[in-house]
Design an enzyme around this catalytic site. Structure first.
Site, PDB file in Angstrom:
ATOM      1  N   THR A 172     -12.740   3.583   1.662  1.00 44.67           N
ATOM      2  CA  THR A 172     -11.673   4.077   0.798  1.00 44.67           C
ATOM      3  C   THR A 172     -10.678   4.874   1.637  1.00 44.67           C
ATOM      4  OG1 THR A 172     -13.134   4.190  -1.133  1.00 44.67           O
ATOM      5  CG2 THR A 172     -11.112   5.494  -1.222  1.00 44.67           C
ATOM      6  N   PHE A 174      -7.670   7.610   1.651  1.00 43.53           N
ATOM      7  CA  PHE A 174      -7.173   8.749   0.888  1.00 43.53           C
ATOM      8  C   PHE A 174      -5.868   9.247   1.483  1.00 43.53           C
ATOM      9  CE2 PHE A 174     -11.711   8.692   0.226  1.00 43.53           C
ATOM     10  CZ  PHE A 174     -11.905   9.111  -1.081  1.00 43.53           C
TER      11      PHE A 174
END
Length: 277
Positions: A172, A174
């Site tokens: 992921t 960010f």
């Protein structure tokens, strides 16, 4: 008092892990929603926001592209977290004791092979770290949780298996956001500039808008479209490019882009992460 960085989720969430890795000197502030994360920075309860923008398996995070342009915040950094899934249980539990697990809906399919091989059933929870907190409170025998190892440490659970995800590349990305922009050149791998724009309603507007990046040798690493206010005719684009707005070729490309847009908003300029390499 220490500075704070806000994130969405319960303590031990993967967003919390991103905060700890990216800003180890900051106190992490959990929030219920992305909107609350943004508000906590705008209202001075936190200095920075940590917001997930995309995942290598599931694509972009819902609502984030809509929230960023109106947030009033600026991207000052990026962080990447490899989603490592751990199975945890109550203190003293053994893996063979676990018959059922709870986790966020997106984690369960990622551990399907492991769960099937062990004969473990799964149930979706609102939040994986929250499921770990629930187990620590309810102390239900034979139940486990899929979450980060950080969650197990926070809630006093035993890690019974690690790295059980089917795909070990799941990551992921960010964005670290601040009330003030930081246009200084920093980092050792160059700069990334992120912006949103809307093209004029003329034939081939997007094609013409993109031409300036090609002719000026600017590498565009991301281009995504999404609706604005539910309209099928007003499309907004989100883009990442390599370079700084003051770079001569980037400046020329953005100037050319402006001829074919009704809106151009730079969200931030920040150093490219080592994880991009």
């Amino acid at each position: 008092m220490s500075k704070r960085i806000a994130f969405q989720g319960e303590p031990g969430a993967y967003s919390h892990e991103a905060c700890a890795a990216s800003r180890p000197g900051f106190e992490a502030l959990p929030c219920n929603t992305f909107e609350e994360v943004i508000d906590s920075v705008r209202e001075g309860r936190a200095e920075l926001a940590m917001l997930p923008v995309e995942n290598s398996t599931y694509g972009r995070v819902a609502d984030i592209h809509r929230l960023l342009p109106e947030s009033g915040l600026h991207i000052v950094d990026e962080a990447f977290v490899r989603v490592r899934i751990a199975l945890m249980g109550l203190p003293g539990a053994k893996l063979e004791d676990i018959r059922h697990v709870r986790a966020h809906l997106v984690l369960i399919p990622q551990a399907r092979s492991f769960l099937k091989a062990k004969g473990i059933t799964a149930e979706a929870a609102a939040d994986s770290a929250g499921a770990a907190a629930d187990l620590a409170r309810t102390r239900i025998a034979h139940e486990g949780v899929l979450a980060s190892e950080m969650a197990a440490k926070i809630y006093g659970l035993d890690v019974l298996a690690t790295d059980i995800e089917d795909n070990h590349h799941n990551t992921t990305r960010f964005l670290v956001m601040s009330p003030e922009p930081d246009l200084t050149r920093r980092g050792s791998h160059g700069m990334i500039t992120t912006f949103v724009f809307q093209v004029r309603n003329i034939p081939a507007a997007l094609y013409k808008a993109m031409g300036g990046f090609a002719t000026n040798g600017v590498n565009m690493t991301k281009l995504e479209s999404y609706m604005v206010d539910g309209s099928f005719t007003a499309t907004q684009f989100y883009a990442d490019i390599e370079g700084h707005p003051d770079d001569p070729n980037v400046k020329l490309a953005l100037d050319e882009l402006s001829y074919f847009t009704t809106r151009l908003h730079i969200l931030g300029t920040y150093p490219a992460s080592d994880a991009r390499l």
